[in-house]
Design a protein around this motif. Structure first.
Motif, mmCIF file in Angstrom:
data_model
loop_
_atom_site.group_PDB
_atom_site.id
_atom_site.type_symbol
_atom_site.label_atom_id
_atom_site.label_comp_id
_atom_site.label_asym_id
_atom_site.label_seq_id
_atom_site.Cartn_x
_atom_site.Cartn_y
_atom_site.Cartn_z
ATOM 1 N N ILE A 128 0.839 -1.212 0.000
ATOM 2 C CA ILE A 128 0.000 0.000 0.000
ATOM 3 C C ILE A 128 0.870 1.256 0.000
ATOM 4 C CG2 ILE A 128 -1.648 1.333 1.379
ATOM 5 C CD1 ILE A 128 -2.810 -1.460 2.229
ATOM 6 N N PHE A 129 1.883 1.310 0.878
ATOM 7 C CA PHE A 129 2.754 2.485 0.943
ATOM 8 C C PHE A 129 3.551 2.678 -0.348
ATOM 9 C CE2 PHE A 129 2.939 1.872 5.814
ATOM 10 C CZ PHE A 129 1.800 2.642 5.985
ATOM 11 N N SER A 130 3.853 1.571 -1.028
ATOM 12 C CA SER A 130 4.639 1.693 -2.264
ATOM 13 C C SER A 130 3.862 2.404 -3.364
ATOM 14 C CB SER A 130 5.115 0.319 -2.743
ATOM 15 O OG SER A 130 4.037 -0.441 -3.253
ATOM 16 N N LEU A 131 2.552 2.488 -3.222
ATOM 17 C CA LEU A 131 1.766 3.271 -4.179
ATOM 18 C C LEU A 131 2.169 4.745 -4.134
ATOM 19 C CD1 LEU A 131 -1.763 1.677 -3.595
ATOM 20 C CD2 LEU A 131 -0.243 1.323 -5.550
ATOM 21 N N LEU A 132 2.680 5.186 -3.001
ATOM 22 C CA LEU A 132 3.165 6.564 -2.860
ATOM 23 C C LEU A 132 4.665 6.677 -3.128
ATOM 24 C CD1 LEU A 132 1.297 7.462 0.452
ATOM 25 C CD2 LEU A 132 0.619 8.081 -1.873
ATOM 26 N N THR A 133 5.420 5.695 -2.642
ATOM 27 C CA THR A 133 6.876 5.817 -2.730
ATOM 28 C C THR A 133 7.435 5.501 -4.113
ATOM 29 O OG1 THR A 133 7.186 3.567 -1.876
ATOM 30 C CG2 THR A 133 7.190 5.375 -0.267
ATOM 31 N N LEU A 134 6.833 4.561 -4.834
ATOM 32 C CA LEU A 134 7.359 4.230 -6.171
ATOM 33 C C LEU A 134 7.301 5.423 -7.131
ATOM 34 C CD1 LEU A 134 6.325 0.529 -6.833
ATOM 35 C CD2 LEU A 134 8.628 1.472 -6.777
ATOM 36 N N PRO A 135 6.195 6.156 -7.213
ATOM 37 C CA PRO A 135 6.203 7.354 -8.071
ATOM 38 C C PRO A 135 7.250 8.381 -7.621
ATOM 39 C CG PRO A 135 3.950 6.763 -7.542
ATOM 40 C CD PRO A 135 4.844 5.882 -6.720
ATOM 41 N N PHE A 136 7.442 8.499 -6.308
ATOM 42 C CA PHE A 136 8.475 9.404 -5.797
ATOM 43 C C PHE A 136 9.850 8.989 -6.316
ATOM 44 C CE2 PHE A 136 11.823 9.975 -2.607
ATOM 45 C CZ PHE A 136 11.875 11.364 -2.568
ATOM 46 N N TRP A 137 10.175 7.698 -6.190
ATOM 47 C CA TRP A 137 11.492 7.227 -6.625
ATOM 48 C C TRP A 137 11.655 7.281 -8.141
ATOM 49 C CZ3 TRP A 137 15.201 7.757 -3.549
ATOM 50 C CH2 TRP A 137 15.026 7.588 -2.182
ATOM 51 N N ILE A 138 10.585 7.094 -8.869
ATOM 52 C CA ILE A 138 10.667 7.235 -10.331
ATOM 53 C C ILE A 138 10.996 8.684 -10.691
ATOM 54 C CG2 ILE A 138 9.316 7.171 -12.465
ATOM 55 C CD1 ILE A 138 7.927 4.649 -11.271
#
Length: 147
Positions: A128-138
């Protein structure tokens, strides 16, 4: 050594090193199982998820998720910059470092008698949290490695 993942990896390396091929019947039986393993793992996590335990593991979920989804990619980014990796290698390193914990950890934890409820909660939280963090890291990746 009773870890099934390590044993399977070692067996695969030995078979690959000596060009040992599995019999066609075995491939025909195991291939569909392998293709459905992600779905089966997610079903297991859902079945092991206990809503009442979310409060119990809240601190673990927050710390574990921050560590996995923010600290590890930050270290990977620093590694890529310090060692002047090529843009493609840097992006691959950063993206793999930014992924949530694999769902297979739940299956292994449950089969080895670990705290599977905590792992189910942690794995679900990280997805669930990766839905926010993956776009950040991209976006970070595109900023540091625009090519």
């Amino acid at each position: 050594m009773s870890n099934p993942l390590i044993l399977a990896t070692l067996l695969g390396l030995v078979c690959n090193s000596f060009s040992i091929e599995l019999p066609k019947l075995l491939v025909d039986v195991l291939k569909p199982l392998g293709q459905s393993s992600l779905a089966l793992g997610l079903i297991c996590i859902g079945a092991g998820l206990k809503i009442n335990d979310l409060k119990r593991y809240l601190q673990l979920m927050i710390v574990g998720s921050l560590q996995r989804l923010m600290v590890v990619p930050t270290i990977a980014l620093a590694f890529a910059i310090i060692f002047q990796l090529l843009p493609l290698e840097s992006c691959v390193l950063l993206l793999f470092a930014a992924l949530p914990t694999a769902q297979s950890c739940y299956v292994m934890t449950a089969s080895m008698g670990g705290d599977s409820a905590a792992v189910a909660d942690l794995t679900s939280a990280q997805v669930i949290f990766s839905l926010l963090t993956l776009p950040f890291w991209i976006n970070v990746m595109l900023e540091f490695f625009p090519n």
